[in-house]
Design a protein around this motif. Structure first.
Motif, PDB file in Angstrom:
ATOM      1  N   LEU A  25       0.836  -1.198   0.000  1.00 33.43           N
ATOM      2  CA  LEU A  25       0.000   0.000   0.000  1.00 33.43           C
ATOM      3  C   LEU A  25       0.869   1.244   0.000  1.00 33.43           C
ATOM      4  O   LEU A  25       1.844   1.326   0.760  1.00 33.43           O
ATOM      5  CB  LEU A  25      -0.874   0.050   1.258  1.00 33.43           C
ATOM      6  CG  LEU A  25      -1.691  -1.178   1.613  1.00 33.43           C
ATOM      7  CD1 LEU A  25      -2.300  -1.024   2.992  1.00 33.43           C
ATOM      8  CD2 LEU A  25      -2.764  -1.410   0.567  1.00 33.43           C
ATOM      9  N   ARG A  26       0.510   2.239  -0.792  1.00 42.03           N
ATOM     10  CA  ARG A  26       1.191   3.522  -0.694  1.00 42.03           C
ATOM     11  C   ARG A  26       0.764   4.159   0.622  1.00 42.03           C
ATOM     12  O   ARG A  26      -0.405   4.119   1.000  1.00 42.03           O
ATOM     13  CB  ARG A  26       0.834   4.432  -1.868  1.00 42.03           C
ATOM     14  CG  ARG A  26       1.507   4.016  -3.152  1.00 42.03           C
ATOM     15  CD  ARG A  26       3.028   4.287  -3.096  1.00 42.03           C
ATOM     16  NE  ARG A  26       3.753   3.576  -4.125  1.00 42.03           N
ATOM     17  CZ  ARG A  26       3.874   3.987  -5.365  1.00 42.03           C
ATOM     18  NH1 ARG A  26       3.317   5.101  -5.766  1.00 42.03           N
ATOM     19  NH2 ARG A  26       4.564   3.262  -6.229  1.00 42.03           N
ATOM     20  N   ASP A  27       1.726   4.719   1.330  1.00 45.82           N
ATOM     21  CA  ASP A  27       1.464   5.328   2.623  1.00 45.82           C
ATOM     22  C   ASP A  27       0.599   6.571   2.437  1.00 45.82           C
ATOM     23  O   ASP A  27       0.835   7.361   1.514  1.00 45.82           O
ATOM     24  CB  ASP A  27       2.785   5.690   3.298  1.00 45.82           C
ATOM     25  CG  ASP A  27       2.602   6.009   4.758  1.00 45.82           C
ATOM     26  OD1 ASP A  27       2.117   7.122   5.065  1.00 45.82           O
ATOM     27  OD2 ASP A  27       2.941   5.162   5.599  1.00 45.82           O
ATOM     28  N   PRO A  33       8.851  10.137  -1.663  1.00 43.44           N
ATOM     29  CA  PRO A  33       8.092   9.651  -2.815  1.00 43.44           C
ATOM     30  C   PRO A  33       8.166   8.122  -2.912  1.00 43.44           C
ATOM     31  O   PRO A  33       9.233   7.529  -2.787  1.00 43.44           O
ATOM     32  CB  PRO A  33       8.782  10.304  -4.013  1.00 43.44           C
ATOM     33  CG  PRO A  33       9.440  11.526  -3.445  1.00 43.44           C
ATOM     34  CD  PRO A  33       9.856  11.130  -2.052  1.00 43.44           C
ATOM     35  N   GLY A  34       7.011   7.499  -3.092  1.00 42.54           N
ATOM     36  CA  GLY A  34       6.954   6.051  -3.230  1.00 42.54           C
ATOM     37  C   GLY A  34       6.871   5.301  -1.913  1.00 42.54           C
ATOM     38  O   GLY A  34       6.843   4.068  -1.919  1.00 42.54           O
ATOM     39  N   HIS A  35       6.824   6.012  -0.783  1.00 40.04           N
ATOM     40  CA  HIS A  35       6.729   5.371   0.545  1.00 40.04           C
ATOM     41  C   HIS A  35       5.618   4.328   0.517  1.00 40.04           C
ATOM     42  O   HIS A  35       4.464   4.630   0.285  1.00 40.04           O
ATOM     43  CB  HIS A  35       6.434   6.436   1.594  1.00 40.04           C
ATOM     44  CG  HIS A  35       6.425   5.946   2.998  1.00 40.04           C
ATOM     45  ND1 HIS A  35       6.363   6.811   4.051  1.00 40.04           N
ATOM     46  CD2 HIS A  35       6.450   4.710   3.546  1.00 40.04           C
ATOM     47  CE1 HIS A  35       6.361   6.140   5.184  1.00 40.04           C
ATOM     48  NE2 HIS A  35       6.399   4.856   4.895  1.00 40.04           N
ATOM     49  N   THR A  36       5.995   3.083   0.699  1.00 47.20           N
ATOM     50  CA  THR A  36       5.082   1.953   0.551  1.00 47.20           C
ATOM     51  C   THR A  36       5.101   1.096   1.800  1.00 47.20           C
ATOM     52  O   THR A  36       6.153   0.835   2.367  1.00 47.20           O
ATOM     53  CB  THR A  36       5.496   1.099  -0.668  1.00 47.20           C
ATOM     54  OG1 THR A  36       5.517   1.944  -1.829  1.00 47.20           O
ATOM     55  CG2 THR A  36       4.537  -0.043  -0.917  1.00 47.20           C
ATOM     56  N   ASN A  79      15.025   2.032   2.501  1.00 47.48           N
ATOM     57  CA  ASN A  79      15.024   1.825   3.932  1.00 47.48           C
ATOM     58  C   ASN A  79      13.900   0.832   4.224  1.00 47.48           C
ATOM     59  O   ASN A  79      12.718   1.143   4.017  1.00 47.48           O
ATOM     60  CB  ASN A  79      14.764   3.149   4.660  1.00 47.48           C
ATOM     61  CG  ASN A  79      14.749   2.989   6.157  1.00 47.48           C
ATOM     62  OD1 ASN A  79      15.178   1.972   6.695  1.00 47.48           O
ATOM     63  ND2 ASN A  79      14.275   4.015   6.842  1.00 47.48           N
ATOM     64  N   LEU A  80      14.267  -0.369   4.639  1.00 49.46           N
ATOM     65  CA  LEU A  80      13.288  -1.390   4.994  1.00 49.46           C
ATOM     66  C   LEU A  80      13.273  -1.508   6.503  1.00 49.46           C
ATOM     67  O   LEU A  80      14.327  -1.673   7.127  1.00 49.46           O
ATOM     68  CB  LEU A  80      13.647  -2.746   4.386  1.00 49.46           C
ATOM     69  CG  LEU A  80      13.720  -2.812   2.862  1.00 49.46           C
ATOM     70  CD1 LEU A  80      14.208  -4.170   2.426  1.00 49.46           C
ATOM     71  CD2 LEU A  80      12.367  -2.521   2.251  1.00 49.46           C
ATOM     72  N   GLY A  81      12.078  -1.443   7.092  1.00 50.14           N
ATOM     73  CA  GLY A  81      11.975  -1.556   8.536  1.00 50.14           C
ATOM     74  C   GLY A  81      10.763  -2.376   8.930  1.00 50.14           C
ATOM     75  O   GLY A  81       9.819  -2.502   8.160  1.00 50.14           O
ATOM     76  N   ILE A  82      10.818  -2.907  10.122  1.00 54.32           N
ATOM     77  CA  ILE A  82       9.683  -3.641  10.669  1.00 54.32           C
ATOM     78  C   ILE A  82       9.298  -2.950  11.960  1.00 54.32           C
ATOM     79  O   ILE A  82      10.119  -2.821  12.878  1.00 54.32           O
ATOM     80  CB  ILE A  82      10.051  -5.119  10.950  1.00 54.32           C
ATOM     81  CG1 ILE A  82      10.388  -5.829   9.647  1.00 54.32           C
ATOM     82  CG2 ILE A  82       8.903  -5.828  11.669  1.00 54.32           C
ATOM     83  CD1 ILE A  82      10.931  -7.229   9.836  1.00 54.32           C
ATOM     84  N   ASN A  83       8.076  -2.458  12.029  1.00 56.72           N
ATOM     85  CA  ASN A  83       7.560  -1.861  13.254  1.00 56.72           C
ATOM     86  C   ASN A  83       6.850  -2.980  14.017  1.00 56.72           C
ATOM     87  O   ASN A  83       5.903  -3.565  13.521  1.00 56.72           O
ATOM     88  CB  ASN A  83       6.608  -0.717  12.949  1.00 56.72           C
ATOM     89  CG  ASN A  83       7.315   0.433  12.277  1.00 56.72           C
ATOM     90  OD1 ASN A  83       8.471   0.706  12.565  1.00 56.72           O
ATOM     91  ND2 ASN A  83       6.627   1.106  11.380  1.00 56.72           N
ATOM     92  N   ASP A  84       7.325  -3.253  15.217  1.00 55.03           N
ATOM     93  CA  ASP A  84       6.777  -4.360  15.999  1.00 55.03           C
ATOM     94  C   ASP A  84       6.715  -3.935  17.457  1.00 55.03           C
ATOM     95  O   ASP A  84       7.752  -3.748  18.087  1.00 55.03           O
ATOM     96  CB  ASP A  84       7.674  -5.590  15.836  1.00 55.03           C
ATOM     97  CG  ASP A  84       6.988  -6.858  16.283  1.00 55.03           C
ATOM     98  OD1 ASP A  84       6.698  -6.977  17.482  1.00 55.03           O
ATOM     99  OD2 ASP A  84       6.757  -7.730  15.426  1.00 55.03           O
TER     100      ASP A  84
END
Length: 86
Positions: A25-27, A33-36, A79-84
Motif C-alpha cells: 500500500l502507498r502510505d 516519494p513512493g513510501h510503501t 530503507n526497509l523496517g519492521i515496526n513491531d
C-alpha cells in the motif's frame, strides 16, 4: 478486511501490489516519494506471529515493489523496517 483497521480502510484504493497473504500500500502520509507499506492480510500483533509463508509473502512483495519503485522513482536507496510493538 477489518472495518476499524487503519490499513484495511481504503486498502484496495491504495494498493500498488498484492498476493494471497499480503498487500503493498502507498502510505497515506509518505515520508518520501513512493513510501510503501507492506501489510499482511491476516491481523496479528507481531511480525513474529506471522507464519513463514506470510513472512515470505511480505518479502516477495518487497522485491516486486523495488522493481516498480525503481522504474517510477529511481531512488538512490531503500530503507526497509519492521515496526513491531509500542
Amino acid at each position: 478486511m477489518t472495518p476499524h483497521c487503519p490499513f484495511c480502510a481504503g486498502a484496495e484504493a491504495r494498493a500498488v501490489g498484492a498476493n494471497d497473504l499480503a498487500w503493498a500500500l502507498r502510505d497515506a502520509y509518505p515520508v518520501s516519494p513512493g513510501h510503501t507499506l507492506l501489510v499482511p492480510r491476516r491481523h496479528v500483533a507481531s511480525f513474529f506471529e506471522l507464519t513463514g509463508d506470510e513472512q515470505s509473502a511480505l518479502l516477495d512483495l518487497a522485491r516486486r515493489q523495488k522493481t516498480a519503485l525503481d522504474a517510477e522513482f529511481a531512488p538512490a536507496g531503500y530503507n526497509l523496517g519492521i515496526n513491531d510493538g509500542a
